[in-house]
Design an enzyme around this catalytic site. Structure first.
Site, PDB file in Angstrom:
ATOM      1  N   GLU A 189      -5.135   0.782   2.787  1.00 19.49           N
ATOM      2  CA  GLU A 189      -4.796  -0.244   3.772  1.00 19.49           C
ATOM      3  C   GLU A 189      -4.910   0.316   5.180  1.00 19.49           C
ATOM      4  O   GLU A 189      -5.387  -0.341   6.087  1.00 19.49           O
ATOM      5  CB  GLU A 189      -3.376  -0.781   3.543  1.00 19.49           C
ATOM      6  CG  GLU A 189      -3.117  -2.141   4.185  1.00 19.49           C
ATOM      7  CD  GLU A 189      -2.686  -2.052   5.642  1.00 19.49           C
ATOM      8  OE1 GLU A 189      -2.813  -3.048   6.357  1.00 19.49           O
ATOM      9  OE2 GLU A 189      -2.222  -0.976   6.064  1.00 19.49           O
ATOM     10  N   ASP A 207      -0.691   4.225   0.716  1.00 22.57           N
ATOM     11  CA  ASP A 207      -1.285   5.194   1.646  1.00 22.57           C
ATOM     12  C   ASP A 207      -0.557   5.117   2.983  1.00 22.57           C
ATOM     13  O   ASP A 207       0.058   4.093   3.324  1.00 22.57           O
ATOM     14  CB  ASP A 207      -2.796   4.966   1.818  1.00 22.57           C
ATOM     15  CG  ASP A 207      -3.149   3.602   2.401  1.00 22.57           C
ATOM     16  OD1 ASP A 207      -2.507   2.609   2.003  1.00 22.57           O
ATOM     17  OD2 ASP A 207      -4.065   3.531   3.238  1.00 22.57           O
ATOM     18  N   HIS A 250       0.838  -1.200   0.000  1.00 25.11           N
ATOM     19  CA  HIS A 250       0.000   0.000   0.000  1.00 25.11           C
ATOM     20  C   HIS A 250       0.869   1.244   0.000  1.00 25.11           C
ATOM     21  O   HIS A 250       1.912   1.282   0.654  1.00 25.11           O
ATOM     22  CB  HIS A 250      -0.949   0.012   1.198  1.00 25.11           C
ATOM     23  CG  HIS A 250      -0.275   0.046   2.535  1.00 25.11           C
ATOM     24  ND1 HIS A 250       0.051   1.211   3.187  1.00 25.11           N
ATOM     25  CD2 HIS A 250       0.151  -0.952   3.361  1.00 25.11           C
ATOM     26  CE1 HIS A 250       0.620   0.931   4.350  1.00 25.11           C
ATOM     27  NE2 HIS A 250       0.703  -0.373   4.476  1.00 25.11           N
ATOM     28  N   ASP A 274       6.535   1.821   6.653  1.00 28.66           N
ATOM     29  CA  ASP A 274       5.159   1.297   6.469  1.00 28.66           C
ATOM     30  C   ASP A 274       4.432   2.108   5.414  1.00 28.66           C
ATOM     31  O   ASP A 274       3.733   3.026   5.733  1.00 28.66           O
ATOM     32  CB  ASP A 274       4.426   1.323   7.811  1.00 28.66           C
ATOM     33  CG  ASP A 274       3.047   0.699   7.723  1.00 28.66           C
ATOM     34  OD1 ASP A 274       2.753   0.022   6.724  1.00 28.66           O
ATOM     35  OD2 ASP A 274       2.250   0.909   8.651  1.00 28.66           O
TER      36      ASP A 274
HETATM   37 ZN   LIG Z   1       1.286  -1.080   6.395  1.00 28.88          ZN
END
Ligand SMILES: [Zn+2]
Length: 385
Positions: free
Chosen positions: A140, A74, A72, A105
């Site tokens: 996500e 986002d 992801h 992340d």
């Molecule tokens: Zn993540």
């Protein structure tokens, strides 16, 4: 010349793609993947009452085996920008680390997978022996409705078939290479409602106090373990999170009492078998004395595990080659999009180190970006060997 994961990660970090904003991140991936001859699709998914979300699917090659990288672009909000040592969307490099929201992340993970794929292609005449794809969502960190689940259904409807998936979430605890996630426990929320009969407390024989029944059922449901754990999982666990009567009156026996609980469960159960087990145990404890009902909350968080085998060994040996570490095959932690992907192909999660995820000054060591790229490259090479 080999692709530079640090440059790719910086370009991604400069896109302010807080869910549900695309922020330029998918446009950047589209441009980079198209330049390497990937066929790229951009899809916007909608659902009443939710934000529209942009997604991307890109594939090169048409043959099997088909290796998919999922992720992801986002990111979660940055909080107060003033708390950051470097602006969160600047992609600043300082003292051997790359800073920014999404560094671990998981824009950093996507950058490493992309660099590894580009390197593999340029070393093999621009074409893989099978197929490589990227399945990237912008939904996500949000409610995950207009992202990976719909993207997978869209791909399946086109006849896309995947052999294996690597989800580049930050799986490692302390150091790159310490953990591969091969599954997750399931999660189920339920309400237990005991019905009695209201009465004046001075005349209890005229009523039926549901608090007694509720306490008895809570005790019964906690008395016996749900199981003793399995090969890949610890024992399933039921935890009561709230007990509610809501009675403000001191001399009134209430008519109803409720409790709420959550169960984290392993692969001895499915959502359905677990509900049946709980209901069976409550029925036995209640006899014909306690009137009760369960209300189950809808859950899309079933348990799953990718059984250790050739694929997990390929990933683990690539990690060992580069880091010298023998990764733990873990099923701990919360949920991720792997819970959707596992219905389509075996999936493992391996990415960067999660320590600064969702924090102020999220950052990744440049050395980790380079090492993860080498690990992914080895996995790709082995997959098509
Ligand atoms: Zn993540």
């Amino acid at each position: 010349m080999s692709a530079d994961p640090v440059a790719i990660a910086r370009d991604l970090l400069r896109c302010p793609s807080v869910t549900p904003a695309e922020g330029g991140a998918l446009a950047f991936l589209e441009k980079t993947l198209k330049a390497a001859d990937f066929t790229v699709h951009r899809m916007t998914f909608s659902e009443p009452g939710t934000d529209d979300v942009e997604n991307l699917y890109a594939r090169i090659g048409s043959a099997a085996p088909h290796l998919m990288f999922a992720g992801h672009t986002d990111v979660v909000p940055v909080g107060d920008e003033k708390d950051w040592a470097h602006p969160p969307f600047s992609g600043a490099v300082d003292n051997g680390r790359l800073y920014g929201r999404g560094a671990v992340d998981m824009k950093g993970g996507i950058a490493c997978a992309l660099a590894a794929a580009l390197d593999h292609l340029s070393a093999n005449g621009g074409k893989p022996k099978g197929s490589i794809s990227f399945l990237i969502t912008g939904d996500e960190e949000g409610i995950a409705v207009n992202g990976t689940p719909k993207l997978l259904q869209w791909a399946a409807a086109r006849g896309e078939k995947f052999d294996h998936c690597i989800l580049g979430e930050p799986s490692n605890q302390e150091e790159l290479g310490d953990t591969i996630k091969i599954g997750r426990r399931g999660s189920l929320n339920g309400h237990l409602i005991v019905t009695g009969k209201q009465a004046h407390v001075a005349y209890p024989h005229r009523g039926d106090n549901p608090v007694r029944g509720l306490v008895a059922l809570i005790a019964a449901l906690q008395a016996e373990p749900l199981d003793a754990g399995s090969a890949q999982f610890s024992a399933s666990h039921l935890e009561f999170t709230s007990v509610d009567v809501g009675n403000k009156t001191v001399n009134l026996i209430p008519g109803e009492a409720r409790a709420r609980f959550n169960i984290r469960f392993n692969d001895h159960h499915t959502l359905e078998s677990l509900k049946a087990l709980i209901e069976r145990r409550a029925t036995k404890a209640a006899g014909d004395k306690i009137k009760f009902a369960f209300k189950w909350e809808p859950s899309n968080a079933g348990v799953f595990v990718t059984k250790p085998g050739p694929f997990t060994e390929t990933v683990a040996s690539a990690i060992a080659d580069v880091t010298g570490r023998k990764p733990e095959l873990s099923t701990t932690g919360g949920t991720s999009d792997a819970r959707f992907i596992r219905a389509f192909c075996p999936v493992v999660e391996f990415g960067l180190v999660g320590q600064t995820m969702h924090q102020v000054n999220e950052c990744v060591p440049i050395a980790d970006l380079r090492a993860l790229t080498t690990i992914y490259r080895k996995i790709i090479d082995k997959h098509f060997a």
